[in-house]
Each structure stands twice: as C-alpha cells, then as structure tokens.
Design an enzyme around this catalytic site. Structure first.
Site, PDB file in Angstrom:
ATOM      1  N   GLU A   1      -0.702  10.577   1.552  1.00  0.00           N
ATOM      2  CA  GLU A   1      -2.053  10.013   1.586  1.00  0.00           C
ATOM      3  C   GLU A   1      -2.392   9.470   2.962  1.00  0.00           C
ATOM      4  OE1 GLU A   1      -5.190   6.858   1.220  1.00  0.00           O
ATOM      5  OE2 GLU A   1      -3.128   6.701   1.933  1.00  0.00           O
TER       6      GLU A   1
ATOM      7  N   HIS B   1      -1.007  -2.505   6.040  1.00  0.00           N
ATOM      8  CA  HIS B   1      -0.369  -1.656   7.065  1.00  0.00           C
ATOM      9  C   HIS B   1       0.401  -2.476   8.093  1.00  0.00           C
ATOM     10  CE1 HIS B   1      -2.810   2.345   6.555  1.00  0.00           C
ATOM     11  NE2 HIS B   1      -2.420   1.825   5.394  1.00  0.00           N
TER      12      HIS B   1
ATOM     13  N   ASP C   1       0.862  -1.184   0.000  1.00  0.00           N
ATOM     14  CA  ASP C   1       0.000   0.000   0.000  1.00  0.00           C
ATOM     15  C   ASP C   1       0.899   1.234   0.000  1.00  0.00           C
ATOM     16  OD1 ASP C   1      -1.995   1.904   0.409  1.00  0.00           O
ATOM     17  OD2 ASP C   1      -2.250   1.437   2.530  1.00  0.00           O
TER      18      ASP C   1
END
Length: 354
Positions: A213, A324, A179
C-alpha cells in the site's frame, strides 16, 4: 490466539516493510488458524479470509494493508555501514539516532540509523536537514566483507520500536507500524466477532490483508480485481494533528473520539450513501465516530474503487499521532469503537441484503 491490546502489539512489532510482508502474513494466519474462513494467499502476497455468505449475497471486501514504511539497502560501504533509501514516506526529521532492524523474512540484524554528528557540522550544515543520501546505517561491523556476511543489497529495514501503553488506565498505546497493523487487528477482531454471532450477516465477506500500500497500492488492486466486490470498507489509520501547537480548525481528527470517516482524499471521493448509512448507525447505536476535517493522503480505496465496473468505497481510520514515524500513538477506545461500528453496519447490511 491473542486479542485486544496484545493483538495490536503482536502485529505492530512484526517486521513487514513494503515488499517484505511475509512475517506479517504468517502472524495473521496464526491468529486465524481456528477460523472457519477460507484463507488464500495470491502471487503478490495478499492474504484473504473468505467468510462465505448465501448464494447471490452481496460481496463485501474489508481491507487493511500489512506493510509499513521502512528502508532498503542500496550500498554497502567499505567501513561496513549501509547506504539506503526509504520505502514509503518518512520525515527525515525523525530518523537520525533511531534503532532499526535490517534483513528480510528470514534474517534480522539490529542497527542504528544516523548521520554526520552535529559537532562536526559547519554553520551552514546546521541550518539544513540531512538528506537521505547523507545518512547511513551502522550494523556493528567494521568492513564491507563483514557486513556482506549479514546483509545484501536489496535487503529491507524498519524502525525497531518497543510497544507500550500509557496514560490514565493505559488508554493509549504506542509503537512503530500502527499504520496499518491497527487496521489488521480490527479486521481480525471483527471476523472473530462475526463468527461467534448466532446469525452471521447475509453477506459474502472477504477480509483482505493487502501488500504494497505504501508504494503504489498495487496489492489491493489485484485483490479487488479477483474478488469483484460490490462494496469495500478500507480500514486505515489517519494522521490527525491534535497536538499542542495546532489550532482546532486545522486538526484532522481527535484521538479517543472514535474512528474517522473520510469524505474525500487525494485519490478517492467516498460513497456518500455509505457514509450517511454509517453515521446513522453510529448515532442510533451510540458508537463514537468522527468525520475527517482535512483533505490529504490516500489509501487502498483509490485503486479498489476503479476495479471492475466500479466499487462503492468507504474508509474508516483509527486516529493516530505521529504517523510514519519511529513511534506512533493510538487510543484503545478508538479501536473498540471501530470494531463495534463495523459490526453494526455489516449486521444492518446483511439483514437488508444490500
């Protein structure tokens, strides 16, 4: 120039926590060195590759964020260890005992993230998860002075995880920072595919590699305000919970079954006409795609949609296990499907000019 799984590996292994994305930008610029797209980096560090279309062609922004979750040094202790805070959302359950890399764009210092040993905890402590304030990072020094020669307050950190493939025919890949380095890889491969096409789409295309982000979506806001797109496609990853202890009705998506279209998340209601168009193209071209089955999270679209007079947005994500975390898992087939689907959709939009 790298491609395929090697491109994902290169990007995922690059150091780039939120607020310190310079190394990722350099890696992407290196990959686009032979592109005919015009490259531009703004004051915040957003990198945009502009593939100019015909005069008056619709403006399409394709966005993926460069930053990853990580850490920031908040204190250097007398024994040389570091106190820190997280940059982005990280589950404390997956942090202790992990290798990390500390520093910035110009220096990298290896270390280990840890907390009070279980053999020293009392009965009550063992029932609770450690707090961030109770954790520390060991960089192999024995004094504040020694550590200060290596690192400073405000320096960053990331998990330090090797990239590898596994499963039958190496169908899966794993690393930190999938990610959204997967999304960045998709944008690079898509840009190359469009450039090699005999008749590029009649669209004004902006491939935006955005910053920040994970904390506030500020980079995409600046980029979208400058580009003023008519349509934005956000390329992301999404957690999906397709693991053994989660019943089918609670799974967000399934790995290996194509990119994931979002209908709604915590910050965006996506353009239904765009979603229907993409689903129609996928069915016609027999490209795997799936619809996200759970409302959660958010991404750059949350702010892009509200810029200018409004932007039609669509999010297409790679289904990713253990998001994450120090290591996440993706599927090669999903990346291939995303590139093919976006290419087909842009080709159709370009022919129609809308």
């Amino acid at each position: 120039m790298t491609s395929g799984i090697e491109l994902i590996k290169k990007l995922a292994r690059t150091f780039g926590p939120t607020g310190c994305e310079g190394n990722v930008e350099e890696a992407i610029r290196e990959e686009l060195a032979e592109s005919r797209a015009e490259l531009f980096t703004d004051r915040m560090g957003n990198l945009v590759a502009h593939l100019k279309g015909k005069e008056g062609a619709p403006r399409v922004m394709l966005s993926a964020h460069m930053d990853e979750v990580g850490f920031m040094v908040t204190e250097i202790l007398d024994d040389g260890t570091l106190h820190f805070d997280t940059v982005g959302g990280i589950d404390v359950r997956v942090m202790c005992g992990r290798p990390v890399l500390m520093g910035n764009e110009h220096k990298k210092v290896p270390g280990v993230l840890t907390a009070k040993g279980i053999h020293l905890q009392d009965a009550e402590e063992r029932k609770k998860l450690p707090k961030i304030s109770d954790m520390y990072i060991d960089v192999g020094t024995s004094s504040r002075e020694e550590t200060e020669k290596l690192l400073s307050l405000g320096d960053f950190g990331t998990f330090d995880t090797d990239f590898f493939t596994f499963g039958k025919d190496d169908a899966y890949f794993a690393c930190k920072a999938l990610d959204d380095r997967v999304g960045c890889a998709v944008l690079i491969e898509l840009l190359r595919a469009l450039e090699s096409s005999p008749v590029p789409p009649s669209l004004d295309l902006y491939f935006a590699f955005t910053v920040r982000e994970e904390i506030g979506i500020s980079g995409a806001t600046v980029t979208a305000n400058r580009i003023a797109p008519d349509i934005a496609f956000v390329l992301e990853t999404t957690a999906m919970a397709d693991i053994a202890d989660v019943p089918p009705e609670k799974r967000v998506a399934d790995i290996g079954k194509g990119g994931v279209l979002s209908l709604l998340d915590r910050s965006t209601i996506y353009d239904r006409a765009l979603i229907d168009r993409v689903l129609s193209v996928a069915e016609r071209e027999k490209i795997p795609v799936q619809v996200k089955r759970y409302v959660s999270g958010g991404n750059d679209a949350g702010n892009i949609q509200r810029t200018g007079s409004g932007v039609r947005c669509l999010a297409l994500s790679a289904p990713t296990r253990y998001l994450h975390a120090p290591i996440s898992v993706g599927a090669c087939a999903d990346v291939t499907a995303m590139i093919a689907l976006l290419g087909a959709v842009l080709g159709e939009l370009g022919k129609e000019g809308k």
